[in-house]
Write an enzyme that holds these catalytic residues in place. Structure first.
Site, PDB file in Angstrom:
ATOM      1  N   ASP A  26       7.092 -14.015  26.726  1.00 26.95           N
ATOM      2  CA  ASP A  26       7.032 -13.513  25.349  1.00 26.95           C
ATOM      3  C   ASP A  26       5.602 -13.106  25.000  1.00 26.95           C
ATOM      4  O   ASP A  26       4.671 -13.910  25.129  1.00 26.95           O
ATOM      5  CB  ASP A  26       7.506 -14.647  24.419  1.00 26.95           C
ATOM      6  CG  ASP A  26       7.747 -14.165  23.009  1.00 26.95           C
ATOM      7  OD1 ASP A  26       7.282 -13.063  22.657  1.00 26.95           O
ATOM      8  OD2 ASP A  26       8.395 -14.918  22.257  1.00 26.95           O
ATOM      9  N   GLU A  67      18.616   4.822   1.049  1.00 27.68           N
ATOM     10  CA  GLU A  67      17.760   5.914   1.503  1.00 27.68           C
ATOM     11  C   GLU A  67      18.157   7.177   0.760  1.00 27.68           C
ATOM     12  O   GLU A  67      19.296   7.296   0.292  1.00 27.68           O
ATOM     13  CB  GLU A  67      17.919   6.128   3.020  1.00 27.68           C
ATOM     14  CG  GLU A  67      19.347   6.459   3.427  1.00 27.68           C
ATOM     15  CD  GLU A  67      19.572   6.544   4.934  1.00 27.68           C
ATOM     16  OE1 GLU A  67      18.616   6.439   5.712  1.00 27.68           O
ATOM     17  OE2 GLU A  67      20.742   6.726   5.320  1.00 27.68           O
ATOM     18  N   ASP A  71       8.520  -8.523  29.710  1.00 27.20           N
ATOM     19  CA  ASP A  71       9.756  -8.452  28.927  1.00 27.20           C
ATOM     20  C   ASP A  71      10.264  -9.866  28.673  1.00 27.20           C
ATOM     21  O   ASP A  71      10.210 -10.706  29.577  1.00 27.20           O
ATOM     22  CB  ASP A  71      10.817  -7.651  29.716  1.00 27.20           C
ATOM     23  CG  ASP A  71      12.014  -7.253  28.857  1.00 27.20           C
ATOM     24  OD1 ASP A  71      12.055  -7.612  27.657  1.00 27.20           O
ATOM     25  OD2 ASP A  71      12.915  -6.581  29.388  1.00 27.20           O
ATOM     26  N   ASN A  72      10.747 -10.118  27.459  1.00 23.64           N
ATOM     27  CA  ASN A  72      11.371 -11.431  27.191  1.00 23.64           C
ATOM     28  C   ASN A  72      12.881 -11.289  27.002  1.00 23.64           C
ATOM     29  O   ASN A  72      13.543 -12.225  26.570  1.00 23.64           O
ATOM     30  CB  ASN A  72      10.750 -12.108  25.963  1.00 23.64           C
ATOM     31  CG  ASN A  72      11.076 -11.381  24.676  1.00 23.64           C
ATOM     32  OD1 ASN A  72      11.548 -10.243  24.701  1.00 23.64           O
ATOM     33  ND2 ASN A  72      10.811 -12.012  23.546  1.00 23.64           N
ATOM     34  N   ASN A 104      22.977   9.214  19.678  1.00 25.25           N
ATOM     35  CA  ASN A 104      23.673   8.496  20.756  1.00 25.25           C
ATOM     36  C   ASN A 104      25.011   7.948  20.260  1.00 25.25           C
ATOM     37  O   ASN A 104      26.024   7.982  20.967  1.00 25.25           O
ATOM     38  CB  ASN A 104      22.808   7.345  21.280  1.00 25.25           C
ATOM     39  CG  ASN A 104      21.675   7.839  22.176  1.00 25.25           C
ATOM     40  OD1 ASN A 104      21.596   9.023  22.481  1.00 25.25           O
ATOM     41  ND2 ASN A 104      20.811   6.932  22.596  1.00 25.25           N
ATOM     42  N   GLN A 156       7.059   7.563  16.189  1.00 26.50           N
ATOM     43  CA  GLN A 156       8.186   8.219  16.849  1.00 26.50           C
ATOM     44  C   GLN A 156       9.401   8.333  15.918  1.00 26.50           C
ATOM     45  O   GLN A 156       9.680   7.435  15.130  1.00 26.50           O
ATOM     46  CB  GLN A 156       8.553   7.379  18.068  1.00 26.50           C
ATOM     47  CG  GLN A 156       9.685   7.917  18.904  1.00 26.50           C
ATOM     48  CD  GLN A 156       9.747   7.223  20.252  1.00 26.50           C
ATOM     49  OE1 GLN A 156       9.232   7.713  21.243  1.00 26.50           O
ATOM     50  NE2 GLN A 156      10.382   6.081  20.293  1.00 26.50           N
ATOM     51  N   HIS A 205      10.919  -1.133   9.456  1.00 28.15           N
ATOM     52  CA  HIS A 205       9.943  -0.062   9.260  1.00 28.15           C
ATOM     53  C   HIS A 205       8.704  -0.593   8.527  1.00 28.15           C
ATOM     54  O   HIS A 205       7.586  -0.161   8.795  1.00 28.15           O
ATOM     55  CB  HIS A 205      10.572   1.102   8.487  1.00 28.15           C
ATOM     56  CG  HIS A 205      11.562   1.899   9.293  1.00 28.15           C
ATOM     57  ND1 HIS A 205      12.920   1.721   9.208  1.00 28.15           N
ATOM     58  CD2 HIS A 205      11.380   2.884  10.210  1.00 28.15           C
ATOM     59  CE1 HIS A 205      13.541   2.558  10.029  1.00 28.15           C
ATOM     60  NE2 HIS A 205      12.634   3.271  10.653  1.00 28.15           N
ATOM     61  N   THR A 220      30.361   9.075  12.216  1.00 31.25           N
ATOM     62  CA  THR A 220      30.056   8.226  11.053  1.00 31.25           C
ATOM     63  C   THR A 220      28.820   8.733  10.316  1.00 31.25           C
ATOM     64  O   THR A 220      27.707   8.260  10.545  1.00 31.25           O
ATOM     65  CB  THR A 220      29.820   6.771  11.517  1.00 31.25           C
ATOM     66  OG1 THR A 220      28.788   6.789  12.538  1.00 31.25           O
ATOM     67  CG2 THR A 220      31.074   6.143  12.096  1.00 31.25           C
ATOM     68  N   THR A 269       6.535   4.418  14.174  1.00 29.30           N
ATOM     69  CA  THR A 269       7.762   5.094  13.755  1.00 29.30           C
ATOM     70  C   THR A 269       7.480   6.077  12.633  1.00 29.30           C
ATOM     71  O   THR A 269       6.657   5.811  11.749  1.00 29.30           O
ATOM     72  CB  THR A 269       8.819   4.064  13.300  1.00 29.30           C
ATOM     73  OG1 THR A 269       9.932   4.775  12.751  1.00 29.30           O
ATOM     74  CG2 THR A 269       8.309   3.102  12.254  1.00 29.30           C
ATOM     75  N   ASN A 276       7.770 -11.602  15.105  1.00 30.26           N
ATOM     76  CA  ASN A 276       7.659 -10.957  16.417  1.00 30.26           C
ATOM     77  C   ASN A 276       6.760  -9.717  16.344  1.00 30.26           C
ATOM     78  O   ASN A 276       5.857  -9.536  17.166  1.00 30.26           O
ATOM     79  CB  ASN A 276       9.045 -10.565  16.920  1.00 30.26           C
ATOM     80  CG  ASN A 276       8.975  -9.917  18.290  1.00 30.26           C
ATOM     81  OD1 ASN A 276       8.843 -10.605  19.295  1.00 30.26           O
ATOM     82  ND2 ASN A 276       9.023  -8.601  18.345  1.00 30.26           N
TER      83      ASN A 276
HETATM   84  N1  USQ Z   1      22.897   7.402  10.383  1.00 32.62           N
HETATM   85  C1  USQ Z   1      24.147   7.932  10.074  1.00 32.62           C
HETATM   86  N2  USQ Z   1      25.203   7.507  10.812  1.00 32.62           N
HETATM   87  C2  USQ Z   1      25.103   6.599  11.815  1.00 32.62           C
HETATM   88  C3  USQ Z   1      23.825   6.083  12.126  1.00 32.62           C
HETATM   89  C4  USQ Z   1      22.750   6.488  11.376  1.00 32.62           C
HETATM   90  O1  USQ Z   1      24.292   8.758   9.171  1.00 32.62           O
HETATM   91  O2  USQ Z   1      26.114   6.266  12.420  1.00 32.62           O
HETATM   92  C5  USQ Z   1      21.714   7.868   9.634  1.00 32.62           C
HETATM   93  C6  USQ Z   1      20.875   6.760   9.036  1.00 32.62           C
HETATM   94  O3  USQ Z   1      21.373   6.377   7.766  1.00 32.62           O
HETATM   95  C7  USQ Z   1      19.500   7.400   8.999  1.00 32.62           C
HETATM   96  C8  USQ Z   1      19.492   8.321  10.207  1.00 32.62           C
HETATM   97  O4  USQ Z   1      20.856   8.507  10.571  1.00 32.62           O
HETATM   98  O5  USQ Z   1      19.360   8.180   7.845  1.00 32.62           O
HETATM   99  C9  USQ Z   1      18.736   7.771  11.390  1.00 32.62           C
HETATM  100  O6  USQ Z   1      19.280   6.507  11.701  1.00 32.62           O
HETATM  101  P1  USQ Z   1      19.072   5.827  13.141  1.00 32.62           P
HETATM  102  O7  USQ Z   1      19.901   4.590  13.153  1.00 32.62           O
HETATM  103  O8  USQ Z   1      19.252   6.814  14.219  1.00 32.62           O
HETATM  104  O9  USQ Z   1      17.515   5.515  13.124  1.00 32.62           O
HETATM  105  P2  USQ Z   1      16.669   4.382  12.381  1.00 32.62           P
HETATM  106  O10 USQ Z   1      17.473   3.235  11.901  1.00 32.62           O
HETATM  107  O11 USQ Z   1      15.829   5.052  11.359  1.00 32.62           O
HETATM  108  O12 USQ Z   1      15.779   3.809  13.544  1.00 32.62           O
HETATM  109  C10 USQ Z   1      15.598   4.466  14.799  1.00 32.62           C
HETATM  110  C11 USQ Z   1      15.100   3.447  15.812  1.00 32.62           C
HETATM  111  C12 USQ Z   1      13.760   2.923  15.338  1.00 32.62           C
HETATM  112  C13 USQ Z   1      12.816   4.081  15.122  1.00 32.62           C
HETATM  113  C14 USQ Z   1      13.406   5.072  14.148  1.00 32.62           C
HETATM  114  C15 USQ Z   1      12.585   6.309  13.969  1.00 32.62           C
HETATM  115  O13 USQ Z   1      16.043   2.400  15.949  1.00 32.62           O
HETATM  116  O14 USQ Z   1      13.256   2.027  16.316  1.00 32.62           O
HETATM  117  O15 USQ Z   1      11.609   3.617  14.619  1.00 32.62           O
HETATM  118  O16 USQ Z   1      14.683   5.514  14.660  1.00 32.62           O
HETATM  119  S1  USQ Z   1      12.654   6.892  12.304  1.00 32.62           S
HETATM  120  O17 USQ Z   1      14.051   7.032  11.902  1.00 32.62           O
HETATM  121  O18 USQ Z   1      11.970   8.180  12.261  1.00 32.62           O
HETATM  122  O19 USQ Z   1      11.991   5.908  11.491  1.00 32.62           O
END
Ligand code: USQ
Length: 369
Positions: A57, A311, A14-15, A223, A191, A165, A236, A127, A101
């Site tokens: 790192d 999006e 871990d860094n 979360n 994921q 992404h 939100t 992802t 990175n």
């Molecule tokens: N969103 C809201 N309100 C919020 C936060 C997010 O409506 O307060 C929406 C975003 O616009 C998005 C969705 O919820 O449409 C998911 O957002 P997110 O922040 O939970 O997830 P994302 O930015 O896509 O990234 C997270 C992780 C990332 C992982 C990804 C999986 O941070 O590391 O790769 O989830 S995925 O979304 O399937 O690409």
């Protein structure tokens, strides 16, 4: 902790990028997490097993190579990428850091495997976001295309929605390339967003809990909603809230990694698993949090904010996810009880919540505010 408690010999690197970034950007997690040395010592006291800790790192190749030479891993789980989409869209510094990175760390892992043990299985955290939201079903990694009477299987076309992404699409291309060139063994775990505050291992001591972010940059949507619900901040929802993604409990992420490790990819195989257990729209999540909270006496409102991201807010979404289930994944599904358990845990830390960290301040259009 999960793997070491199952008899695997584990070393971690871990860094402290995430911790440093949280401090620099004033986005502290919900509760303090001790450093890795302390956590490893605590885990040893609790479980009796040792996890070797290396602070450094993964982008520093001599440092990484020495660990590979000493430890001689049979498998490596590559979790060393910058994981936040908003972070990657903040400005030039964060963009170039994310590219450097995420791609150099992947290249270094590949080369360290080549130099020390070509059979070492690389399990890379990918992802679901690499696919974007295409108007056809999303397959698991590959798409068979018929063109002018002939058929070929390609990597599934990628349409990522953030620079973060995009780097995950690029690292996948790199791993696939080296599978073809050097016959390395790779599993890419695509994921979806993860939720949850604890695992079977972390509950053994308060100081073993995973880092929990609820801010606009590092927090994932469910979360964040849990914290907002507890703090009395309207949930939100970005834009219209029809954005649909595949979600999973943090407990399932560990089970998925273990399943991938116990069933390694073949030499030369770039294997892709779509790692989520159920799909929800943002509106679905908000409604479920509202309903779960109401029974606990929480009055939870929602707000539709202008979407800081670019999006689709209404779209088709049908991703396949059979690989991990066929290896034996036994999913934890989101339900009222799980939501209420998570809300209770967040309530425990209610006084820590900094409300000003919640509203989105990074947009996809411009540098961070
Ligand atoms: N969103 C809201 N309100 C919020 C936060 C997010 O409506 O307060 C929406 C975003 O616009 C998005 C969705 O919820 O449409 C998911 O957002 P997110 O922040 O939970 O997830 P994302 O930015 O896509 O990234 C997270 C992780 C990332 C992982 C990804 C999986 O941070 O590391 O790769 O989830 S995925 O979304 O399937 O690409």
């Amino acid at each position: 902790m999960y793997l070491s408690s199952r008899g695997d010999e584990v070393a971690v690197v871990d860094n402290y990028f995430r911790r440093r970034a949280c401090t620099e950007l004033n986005r502290e997690p919900l509760f303090h997490v001790p450093n890795l040395h302390r956590r490893a010592a605590l885990w040893e006291a609790v479980s009796g097993v040792t996890v070797k800790v290396h602070i450094g790192d993964v982008c520093d190749y001599p440092f990484l190579l020495e660990i590979f030479q000493q430890f001689q891993p049979e498998a490596v789980v590559h979790y060393a990428e910058q994981p936040a989409a908003p972070y990657s869209m903040m400005g030039h510094k964060e963009a170039t850091f994310t590219i450097t990175n995420n791609l150099i760390s992947t290249a270094n892992v590949i080369h360290a495997v080549k130099e020390t043990n070509i059979d070492c299985h690389i399990v890379k955290l990918g992802t679901m976001g690499v696919y974007g939201t295409p108007n056809i079903d999303i397959e698991e990694g590959y798409l068979e295309v018929e063109h002018k009477g002939r058929v070929h299987k390609f990597l599934y076309p990628k349409t990522p929605g953030s620079l973060y992404h995009l780097t995950k699409a690029q690292d996948g291309d790199m791993l696939f390339f080296y599978c073809r060139m050097w016959d390395i063994r790779v599993t890419d775990l695509n994921q979806g967003p993860v939720y949850g505050l604890e695992t079977a291992e972390s509950i053994q001591h308060e100081d073993l809990a995973p880092i929990f972010n609820y801010d606009d940059i590092f927090g994932t949507v469910l979360n964040r909603f849990l914290v907002q619900a507890v703090a009395g901040i309207p949930l939100t929802i970005y834009g219209q809230g029809g954005q649909t993604r595949g979600y999973l409990n943090i407990k399932d992420t560990l089970a998925c990694v273990e399943l991938a490790l116990r069933h390694p990819a073949d030499a030369g195989q770039y294997r892709v698993f779509n790692q989520f257990v159920e799909t929800f729209s943002v509106n679905d999540l908000a409604r479920q949090v509202q309903e779960a909270g109401r029974e606990m006496g929480l009055d939870i409102q929602v707000q539709n904010l202008p979407n800081p991201r670019r999006e689709a807010e209404h779209h088709y979404y049908c991703p396949r996810h059979v690989g991990l289930l066929s290896l034996g994944l036994n999913p934890h599904y989101l339900n009222r009880t799980t939501l209420q358990e998570m809300l209770s845990k967040v309530l425990h830390y209610k006084n820590h919540i900094q409300s000003e960290l919640v509203l989105p301040k990074v947009t996809w259009q411009s540098a961070a505010i």
